[in-house]
Design a protein around this motif. Structure first.
Motif, short mmCIF file in Angstrom:
data_model
loop_
_atom_site.label_atom_id
_atom_site.label_comp_id
_atom_site.label_asym_id
_atom_site.label_seq_id
_atom_site.Cartn_x
_atom_site.Cartn_y
_atom_site.Cartn_z
N ARG A 27 -8.00 -13.55 -3.80
CA ARG A 27 -8.23 -15.16 -3.69
C ARG A 27 -7.09 -15.70 -4.37
O ARG A 27 -7.11 -15.20 -5.63
N ARG A 28 -6.42 -16.71 -4.11
CA ARG A 28 -5.59 -17.48 -4.85
C ARG A 28 -5.77 -18.71 -4.80
O ARG A 28 -5.77 -19.18 -3.64
N ALA A 29 -5.99 -19.50 -6.00
CA ALA A 29 -6.30 -20.79 -5.85
C ALA A 29 -7.69 -21.15 -4.97
O ALA A 29 -7.41 -22.20 -4.54
N GLY A 30 -8.43 -20.40 -5.18
CA GLY A 30 -9.60 -20.50 -4.31
C GLY A 30 -9.63 -20.51 -2.88
O GLY A 30 -10.49 -20.62 -2.15
N LYS A 31 -8.30 -19.79 -2.32
CA LYS A 31 -8.26 -19.63 -0.88
C LYS A 31 -8.12 -18.14 -0.73
O LYS A 31 -7.74 -17.17 -1.66
N LEU A 32 -8.77 -17.89 0.35
CA LEU A 32 -8.58 -16.33 0.77
C LEU A 32 -7.38 -16.12 1.70
O LEU A 32 -6.91 -16.66 2.40
N GLU A 33 -6.79 -14.80 0.82
CA GLU A 33 -5.77 -14.29 1.48
C GLU A 33 -5.69 -13.02 1.99
O GLU A 33 -6.45 -12.18 1.35
N VAL A 34 -4.85 -12.54 2.85
CA VAL A 34 -5.02 -11.28 3.36
C VAL A 34 -3.66 -10.73 3.76
O VAL A 34 -2.81 -11.66 3.92
N LEU A 35 -3.49 -9.45 3.67
CA LEU A 35 -2.14 -8.60 3.83
C LEU A 35 -1.76 -8.42 5.08
O LEU A 35 -2.66 -7.89 5.97
N MET A 36 -0.76 -9.18 5.74
CA MET A 36 -0.30 -8.85 7.32
C MET A 36 1.27 -8.60 7.20
O MET A 36 1.88 -8.82 6.31
N GLY A 37 1.51 -8.13 8.40
CA GLY A 37 2.87 -7.70 8.68
C GLY A 37 3.34 -8.07 10.06
O GLY A 37 2.24 -7.82 10.72
N GLU A 38 4.47 -8.06 10.39
CA GLU A 38 5.05 -8.17 11.67
C GLU A 38 5.36 -6.68 12.27
O GLU A 38 6.18 -5.98 11.69
N ARG A 39 4.90 -6.35 13.46
CA ARG A 39 5.20 -5.15 14.00
C ARG A 39 6.81 -5.26 14.69
O ARG A 39 7.07 -6.12 15.13
N HIS A 40 7.31 -4.25 14.37
CA HIS A 40 8.80 -4.09 14.89
C HIS A 40 8.91 -4.42 16.31
O HIS A 40 8.04 -3.90 17.17
N GLY A 168 0.64 -0.28 -6.37
CA GLY A 168 1.92 -0.31 -5.85
C GLY A 168 2.51 -1.49 -5.60
O GLY A 168 2.07 -2.53 -5.80
N GLU A 169 3.77 -1.41 -5.16
CA GLU A 169 4.57 -2.63 -4.61
C GLU A 169 4.51 -2.44 -3.08
O GLU A 169 4.77 -1.66 -2.57
N LEU A 170 4.62 -3.93 -2.60
CA LEU A 170 4.81 -3.81 -1.13
C LEU A 170 5.91 -3.42 -0.67
O LEU A 170 7.15 -3.93 -1.07
N VAL A 171 6.18 -2.35 0.29
CA VAL A 171 7.38 -1.95 0.71
C VAL A 171 7.26 -1.87 2.28
O VAL A 171 6.61 -1.24 2.99
N PRO A 172 8.15 -2.72 3.10
CA PRO A 172 7.98 -2.56 4.58
C PRO A 172 8.36 -1.09 4.88
O PRO A 172 8.98 -0.53 4.38
N SER A 173 7.79 -0.85 6.14
CA SER A 173 8.11 0.28 6.90
C SER A 173 8.76 0.14 8.10
O SER A 173 9.10 -0.84 8.58
N ALA A 174 8.89 1.45 8.77
CA ALA A 174 9.19 1.50 10.03
C ALA A 174 8.43 0.78 11.30
O ALA A 174 8.93 0.45 12.16
N GLU A 175 7.16 0.73 10.68
CA GLU A 175 6.28 0.13 11.71
C GLU A 175 5.97 -1.41 11.37
O GLU A 175 5.51 -2.01 12.32
N LEU A 176 5.85 -1.65 9.96
CA LEU A 176 5.24 -3.02 9.77
C LEU A 176 6.37 -3.76 8.56
O LEU A 176 6.74 -3.11 7.82
N ASP A 177 6.86 -4.87 9.19
CA ASP A 177 7.78 -5.55 8.34
C ASP A 177 7.45 -6.96 7.82
O ASP A 177 6.30 -7.44 8.55
N LYS A 178 8.05 -7.59 7.00
CA LYS A 178 7.55 -9.19 6.78
C LYS A 178 6.33 -9.02 6.07
O LYS A 178 5.32 -9.85 6.26
N LEU A 179 5.93 -8.28 5.27
CA LEU A 179 4.74 -8.36 4.73
C LEU A 179 4.60 -9.29 3.62
O LEU A 179 5.42 -9.61 3.16
N SER A 180 3.32 -9.70 3.93
CA SER A 180 3.12 -10.74 2.88
C SER A 180 1.80 -11.18 2.97
O SER A 180 0.83 -10.95 3.67
#
Length: 234
Positions: A27-40, A168-180
């Motif tokens: 939660r950031r500023a009262g809003k629910l956030e989730v981790l997502m990425g774009e499949r290559h 850990g720190e977010l690190v894009p992979s060969a499967e999932l990019d643009k992590l946010s």
């Protein structure tokens, strides 16, 4: 004898592989956030779609000894999940942790149990530093089978866990990019699978204290039945 052609041979049914997905949330500023990425774009499964980390269940997910037991609410819920016993339920939760580490660099771990066996293949990098996967915060929330006709089909179990249990720190992979980290509003207009949209739309409700702490809460199961989309409750 006639020369009638034989009917074309039917294609064998696509195998449905067990898989697991992890919805990391904060939660950031009262809003629910989730981790997502774009499949290559070159991915055979859901190219260019925005998804949560996840992937196929591996045999070694049964062999790794966790740092702690699976969240008891999830144990009970998975026990009602057709075709999933306690051992498989735990392995699925561990697969979700492993895939999240492989695809994002985030590790959900704790100190390995004393006298634990060496980590099996596929887990050795994760377990560096005397660590082991810790599924004690993973809440089982949803299940879905990929519809027929897709290049690959999975029987995916979705788990949710708070971001603070991951290091850990977010690190894009060969499967999932643009992590946010994104809110539901941020996902509007993004190419999301239907089940991903469903999970995001219902996550706030599933994480409410009364729902998250209730082992009797039924879990939605999305699948196809006689060509029609079906939602059962396990």
């Amino acid at each position: 004898m006639g020369n009638a052609e034989s009917p074309p041979a039917k294609k064998p049914p696509q195998p449905i592989r067990d898989a697991a997905t992890l919805v990391l949330w904060r939660r950031r500023a009262g809003k629910l956030e989730v981790l997502m990425g774009e499949r290559h774009g070159a991915s055979a499964f859901m190219p260019n779609r925005y998804v949560f980390p996840g992937g196929r269940l591996d045999l070694n997910d049964y062999r790794i000894r966790p740092a702690a037991p699976l969240y008891p609410v999830s144990v009970t819920r998975l026990g009602r999940c057709k075709g999933t016993g306690p051992r498989k339920g735990l392995a699925l939760a561990l697969a979700a942790i492993r895939e999240t580490f492989e695809e994002s660099g985030l590790r959900i771990a704790g100190p390995a149990m004393p006298a634990a066996k060496p980590a099996p293949p596929g887990w050795r990098t994760f377990c560096t530093g005397g660590l082991a996967p810790d599924p004690s915060a993973l809440l089982y929330i949803c299940r879905a089978i990929t519809p027929p006709g897709r290049p690959r089909r999975f029987d995916a179990r979705f788990f949710a866990a708070p971001a603070e249990v991951a290091a850990g720190e977010l690190v894009p992979s060969a499967e999932l990019d643009k992590l946010s980290w994104v809110t539901q509003a941020d996902t509007e207009g993004l190419p999301l699978p239907g089940i991903t949209q469903y999970v995001i739309a219902n996550l706030e409700h599933w994480l409410s204290p009364a729902q998250a702490a209730d082992p009797a809460q039924r879990v939605p199961f999305h699948h196809m039945l006689r060509g029609e989309r079906q939602v059962d409750w396990e």
